[in-house]
Design a protein around this motif. Structure first.
Motif, PDB file in Angstrom:
ATOM      1  N   GLY A 224      40.071  -5.174 -18.834  1.00  0.00           N
ATOM      2  CA  GLY A 224      40.837  -4.622 -17.720  1.00  0.00           C
ATOM      3  C   GLY A 224      40.009  -4.587 -16.455  1.00  0.00           C
ATOM      4  N   LEU A 225      38.761  -4.146 -16.583  1.00  0.00           N
ATOM      5  CA  LEU A 225      37.876  -4.091 -15.421  1.00  0.00           C
ATOM      6  C   LEU A 225      37.682  -5.474 -14.815  1.00  0.00           C
ATOM      7  N   GLN A 226      37.676  -6.481 -15.698  1.00  0.00           N
ATOM      8  CA  GLN A 226      37.459  -7.829 -15.195  1.00  0.00           C
ATOM      9  C   GLN A 226      38.655  -8.292 -14.368  1.00  0.00           C
ATOM     10  N   VAL A 227      39.827  -7.841 -14.753  1.00  0.00           N
ATOM     11  CA  VAL A 227      41.030  -8.237 -14.011  1.00  0.00           C
ATOM     12  C   VAL A 227      41.117  -7.480 -12.694  1.00  0.00           C
ATOM     13  N   LEU A 228      40.680  -6.235 -12.703  1.00  0.00           N
ATOM     14  CA  LEU A 228      40.749  -5.416 -11.485  1.00  0.00           C
ATOM     15  C   LEU A 228      39.852  -6.016 -10.404  1.00  0.00           C
ATOM     16  N   PRO A 229      40.421  -6.333  -9.217  1.00  0.00           N
ATOM     17  CA  PRO A 229      39.558  -6.861  -8.146  1.00  0.00           C
ATOM     18  C   PRO A 229      38.561  -5.782  -7.729  1.00  0.00           C
ATOM     19  N   SER A 230      37.296  -6.168  -7.633  1.00  0.00           N
ATOM     20  CA  SER A 230      36.298  -5.122  -7.392  1.00  0.00           C
ATOM     21  C   SER A 230      36.394  -4.564  -5.976  1.00  0.00           C
TER      22      SER A 230
ATOM     23  N   PHE B   9      29.132   6.956  -1.561  1.00  0.00           N
ATOM     24  CA  PHE B   9      27.774   6.589  -1.114  1.00  0.00           C
ATOM     25  C   PHE B   9      27.643   6.419   0.389  1.00  0.00           C
ATOM     26  N   GLY B  10      28.748   6.567   1.137  1.00  0.00           N
ATOM     27  CA  GLY B  10      28.682   6.344   2.573  1.00  0.00           C
ATOM     28  C   GLY B  10      28.492   4.869   2.867  1.00  0.00           C
ATOM     29  N   LEU B  11      28.198   4.575   4.157  1.00  0.00           N
ATOM     30  CA  LEU B  11      27.995   3.172   4.532  1.00  0.00           C
ATOM     31  C   LEU B  11      26.544   2.795   4.266  1.00  0.00           C
ATOM     32  N   SER B  12      26.209   2.627   2.977  1.00  0.00           N
ATOM     33  CA  SER B  12      24.820   2.303   2.645  1.00  0.00           C
ATOM     34  C   SER B  12      24.810   1.122   1.687  1.00  0.00           C
ATOM     35  N   ASP B  13      23.608   0.629   1.370  1.00  0.00           N
ATOM     36  CA  ASP B  13      23.490  -0.479   0.429  1.00  0.00           C
ATOM     37  C   ASP B  13      24.035  -0.117  -0.947  1.00  0.00           C
ATOM     38  N   ALA B  14      23.964   1.181  -1.283  1.00  0.00           N
ATOM     39  CA  ALA B  14      24.453   1.600  -2.603  1.00  0.00           C
ATOM     40  C   ALA B  14      25.918   1.228  -2.768  1.00  0.00           C
ATOM     41  N   THR B  15      26.696   1.372  -1.707  1.00  0.00           N
ATOM     42  CA  THR B  15      28.114   0.999  -1.750  1.00  0.00           C
ATOM     43  C   THR B  15      28.264  -0.467  -2.135  1.00  0.00           C
ATOM     44  N   VAL B  16      27.498  -1.315  -1.433  1.00  0.00           N
ATOM     45  CA  VAL B  16      27.583  -2.755  -1.684  1.00  0.00           C
ATOM     46  C   VAL B  16      27.204  -3.065  -3.132  1.00  0.00           C
ATOM     47  N   TYR B  17      26.087  -2.495  -3.602  1.00  0.00           N
ATOM     48  CA  TYR B  17      25.643  -2.794  -4.964  1.00  0.00           C
ATOM     49  C   TYR B  17      26.653  -2.303  -5.996  1.00  0.00           C
ATOM     50  N   PHE B  18      27.240  -1.126  -5.734  1.00  0.00           N
ATOM     51  CA  PHE B  18      28.218  -0.596  -6.678  1.00  0.00           C
ATOM     52  C   PHE B  18      29.378  -1.572  -6.843  1.00  0.00           C
ATOM     53  N   VAL B  19      29.863  -2.092  -5.709  1.00  0.00           N
ATOM     54  CA  VAL B  19      30.996  -3.010  -5.766  1.00  0.00           C
ATOM     55  C   VAL B  19      30.606  -4.306  -6.489  1.00  0.00           C
ATOM     56  N   ILE B  20      29.398  -4.791  -6.223  1.00  0.00           N
ATOM     57  CA  ILE B  20      28.929  -6.002  -6.922  1.00  0.00           C
ATOM     58  C   ILE B  20      28.912  -5.766  -8.426  1.00  0.00           C
ATOM     59  N   LEU B  21      28.355  -4.625  -8.834  1.00  0.00           N
ATOM     60  CA  LEU B  21      28.251  -4.351 -10.268  1.00  0.00           C
ATOM     61  C   LEU B  21      29.621  -4.275 -10.921  1.00  0.00           C
TER      62      LEU B  21
ATOM     63  N   ALA C 143      30.677  -7.900 -11.351  1.00  0.00           N
ATOM     64  CA  ALA C 143      29.924  -8.859 -12.164  1.00  0.00           C
ATOM     65  C   ALA C 143      29.735  -8.409 -13.609  1.00  0.00           C
ATOM     66  N   VAL C 144      29.511  -7.111 -13.813  1.00  0.00           N
ATOM     67  CA  VAL C 144      29.170  -6.660 -15.176  1.00  0.00           C
ATOM     68  C   VAL C 144      30.249  -7.009 -16.208  1.00  0.00           C
ATOM     69  N   PRO C 145      31.537  -6.754 -15.922  1.00  0.00           N
ATOM     70  CA  PRO C 145      32.539  -7.108 -16.950  1.00  0.00           C
ATOM     71  C   PRO C 145      32.549  -8.598 -17.295  1.00  0.00           C
ATOM     72  N   SER C 146      32.345  -9.458 -16.305  1.00  0.00           N
ATOM     73  CA  SER C 146      32.327 -10.903 -16.602  1.00  0.00           C
ATOM     74  C   SER C 146      31.176 -11.251 -17.518  1.00  0.00           C
TER      75      SER C 146
ATOM     76  N   TRP D 272      27.983 -14.410 -11.501  1.00  0.00           N
ATOM     77  CA  TRP D 272      27.464 -14.684 -10.161  1.00  0.00           C
ATOM     78  C   TRP D 272      28.616 -14.880  -9.180  1.00  0.00           C
ATOM     79  N   ALA D 273      29.635 -15.638  -9.606  1.00  0.00           N
ATOM     80  CA  ALA D 273      30.771 -15.870  -8.728  1.00  0.00           C
ATOM     81  C   ALA D 273      31.406 -14.538  -8.332  1.00  0.00           C
ATOM     82  N   PHE D 274      31.546 -13.645  -9.314  1.00  0.00           N
ATOM     83  CA  PHE D 274      32.145 -12.344  -9.009  1.00  0.00           C
ATOM     84  C   PHE D 274      31.227 -11.521  -8.111  1.00  0.00           C
ATOM     85  N   SER D 275      29.917 -11.609  -8.323  1.00  0.00           N
ATOM     86  CA  SER D 275      28.969 -10.886  -7.469  1.00  0.00           C
ATOM     87  C   SER D 275      29.138 -11.325  -6.017  1.00  0.00           C
ATOM     88  N   TRP D 276      29.157 -12.613  -5.845  1.00  0.00           N
ATOM     89  CA  TRP D 276      29.185 -13.175  -4.490  1.00  0.00           C
ATOM     90  C   TRP D 276      30.488 -12.810  -3.792  1.00  0.00           C
ATOM     91  N   ARG D 277      31.604 -12.945  -4.505  1.00  0.00           N
ATOM     92  CA  ARG D 277      32.898 -12.581  -3.929  1.00  0.00           C
ATOM     93  C   ARG D 277      32.958 -11.106  -3.580  1.00  0.00           C
TER      94      ARG D 277
END
Lengths: 357, 248
Positions: free
Chosen positions: A194-200, A211-223, A226-229, A280-285
């Motif tokens: 399900g997580l894989q289908v959900l657009p991150s 996390f506010g407007l910080s790098d943590a936000t970006v990394y959270f979304v990447i994870l 990418a992690v489910p894939s 990787w594709a999901f991370s980049w997107r």
């Protein structure tokens, strides 16, 4: 015992001397003049790799002294049959392979650019809505000269790579656990799918609140992307491990962790690499989506921000520049990193047909 | 005969589940050290079940079974080599799992590959080897386990006749060189008569010992030898009777 036949009318010798006396006595009068070492009867080259003086299997070495002409004949026969049954694999030259891989897409790109340029010259569309290749390339040059392009690429690439590596570190053990432990998989499998289908991107608002407007936000979304894939790739790789390999592993005496690390994981490697590629594709997107939505704060200037800046200035050439660069980075990572790894993996296992990739 | 008995099966019965029909019924079989026994039978005779029991992968329902404590080496119909490892590394894997120190593995693996006449192909991967060569690597791997007993489950069934013939000779030679006790399961009568010192015929549904033949394995044998043919004819007749019994 209903039947007891001595076919040749000879009585089997008692145990102690069985091996020595059981050599064929009929056709080998030369048995007594057997060579001093078994090496002498081998065809040239065979066994030359064996280090002299090591006798890890005394019982084998001892009896090898009984090499007879018969055995040399058998060796020759086996070698002949082996030669007949194996083909010399001929490999394409590296150079030729490079061209056959690179030339078609390059030609396609050139053709597309020419068509695009011809269209802008002939149809003369509004340049602010439909910029031609020349405008876009000029914009690339401008972005490069101002340093924004390099900054955006390095910022995004660094985040993408770090985020991806974290995702690998998290996804791999989880994937292995889900693949190998039945009840864990039944419990979490649908959730992961399900997580894989959900657009991150859907996580961006929540991440900004947390996390506010910080790098943590970006990394959270990447994870979250990418992690489910990676987990699912590893699970499907493990599913495809032939059951007889596991059985052999157990017969050879592997315990559970040895079975996982020495048999299952290497056998699942092609599926795992497929999962990594998708990861990787999901991370980049996900990264691009996050960078477009979340700008400012302590978030640096990435490709997504470059894209968003182009939109705000209604500068379509700049937008195209960003899109092309995002695409280019994606293709580059695929061609330079994943394709060679996949290729090498498949070739090692004999799953690659030369010339098809 | 003062040879030590390494496998002692007495009155063995096996059924899968309480109500299920018997797969093996009252099987008694003693295998001596260094013996080459062929288990022969049609489909449904429980050959593979019996092998699993001997390998210690399963437990009997009734009767007793005594096997060496360290278990047995097993070779299957498919070579089941790890496709990502070279022939040598496949053998080394068995050595590693047996606990052989890293420094000794390479030399031992090469030595074992030499036993099956594959020293030259040590660095090839399974997909570069022919079916017969793969089975020989699997044999070297089974030898690397260094168990007294080697169980073989129709190991040559998928090979062409020429290769199989050659592998019979190779196996016979390896057996003489290593002194292993071999239990060889097959449904090929001639193969059993060609290889075994003793052929044990199992009836089908349930599997029972239906006959036993002792052969002289001291001289050179070929699959075409008249002795092999003579015994094959006799075994085949008996086998057909057993199969016909199932029609009723």
């Amino acid at each position: 015992m209903p039947h007891d036949i001595q076919t040749a009318g000879r009585v089997a010798p008692p145990e102690a001397t069985r091996l020595e006396t059981s050599r064929p006595a009929i056709d080998s009068p030369g048995l007594d003049t057997r060579p001093p070492s078994s090496g002498a009867t081998r065809p040239a080259g065979a066994g030359s790799d064996l280090p002299a003086g090591s006798m890890p299997f005394p019982e084998l070495v001892e009896r090898e002294a009984s090499s007879s002409p018969d055995e040399a004949e058998l060796r020759e026969l086996a070698a002949g049959l082996d030669r007949l049954q194996t083909d010399e694999t001929r490999r394409e030259s590296r150079w030729r392979r490079f061209w056959s891989g690179v030339l078609p897409p390059v030609i396609l790109i050139v053709v597309l650019l020419v068509v695009w340029q011809v269209y802008t010259v002939v149809a003369r569309p509004r340049p602010d809505l439909y910029p031609g290749p020349v405008e876009v390339f000029t914009a690339i040059g401008a972005a490069w000269e101002s340093g924004r392009l390099q900054l955006a690429v390095t910022t995004s690439l660094e985040r993408g790579v770090i985020g991806f590596l974290i995702a690998v570190a998290i996804g791999t053990p989880i994937g292995l656990a889900l693949a190998e432990v039945g009840w864990l998989r039944r419990a979490f499998g649908p959730f992961v799918s399900g997580l894989q289908v959900l657009p991150s991107v859907a996580w961006v608002p929540a991440a900004i609140i947390w996390f506010g407007l910080s790098d943590a936000t970006v990394y959270f979304v990447i994870l979250m992307g990418a992690v489910p894939s990676i987990i699912n790739g590893l699970i499907s790789g493990v599913n495809q491990v032939p059951p007889q390999l596991r059985r052999v592993g157990r017969v050879l005496g592997a315990n559970r962790s040895q079975l996982a690390t020495l048999v299952v994981l290497p056998a699942a490697l092609p599926g795992y690499v497929g999962g990594l590629k998708q990861g990787w594709a999901f991370s980049w997107r996900s990264l691009m989506a996050a960078e477009i939505i979340a700008t400012g704060g302590s978030i640096g200037f990435g490709l997504g921000a470059l894209l968003d800046q182009g939109r705000q200035l209604a500068d379509l050439s700049a937008v195209f520049v960003a899109i092309l660069v995002i695409l280019f980075v994606g293709i580059l990572v695929e061609l330079a990193i994943f394709a060679p790894i996949e290729r090498a993996l498949l070739r090692r296992r004999g799953l690659l047909q030369e010339g098809t990739r | 005969m003062s040879r030590q008995t390494v496998i002692r099966i007495d009155g063995l019965g096996k059924r899968f589940g309480e109500r299920a029909p018997l797969v093996l019924d009252d099987v008694t079989l003693h295998v001596e050290e260094g013996e080459f026994v062929c288990l022969l039978g049609a489909s449904g005779c429980g050959k593979s079940t019996l092998l699993n029991l001997i390998a210690g992968l399963d437990r009997p329902s009734t009767g007793t079974i005594e096997v060496p404590a360290d278990g047995a080496a097993v070779m299957f119909q498919e070579s089941a080599l790890m496709p990502w490892l070279s022939a040598r590394r496949n053998v080394e894997l068995a050595l590693k799992l047996r606990g052989v120190p890293r420094a000794e593995r390479r030399a031992k693996a090469l030595e074992l590959l030499d036993v099956v006449n594959l020293a030259d192909a040590a660095e090839k991967r399974p997909h570069e080897l022919s079916g017969g060569m793969r089975q020989r690597v699997a044999l070297a791997r089974a030898l690397a386990q260094d168990r007294k007993v080697l169980l073989m489950d129709e190991p040559f069934a998928a090979l062409d006749a020429i290769t199989r013939d050659l592998l019979h000779e190779e196996l016979e030679r390896v057996w003489r060189e290593t002194g292993r006790t071999i239990v060889f399961v097959t449904h090929n009568v001639r193969e059993a008569a060609r290889l075994g010192e003793r052929v044990v015929l199992l009836s089908s549904r349930p599997g029972r010992v239906a006959g036993e033949w002792r052969l002289d394995a001291s001289g050179p044998r070929r699959i075409e030898s008249p002795e092999v043919s003579a015994v094959s004819i006799e075994i085949t007749e008996r086998l057909r009777k057993e199969i016909a019994r199932n029609a009723a």
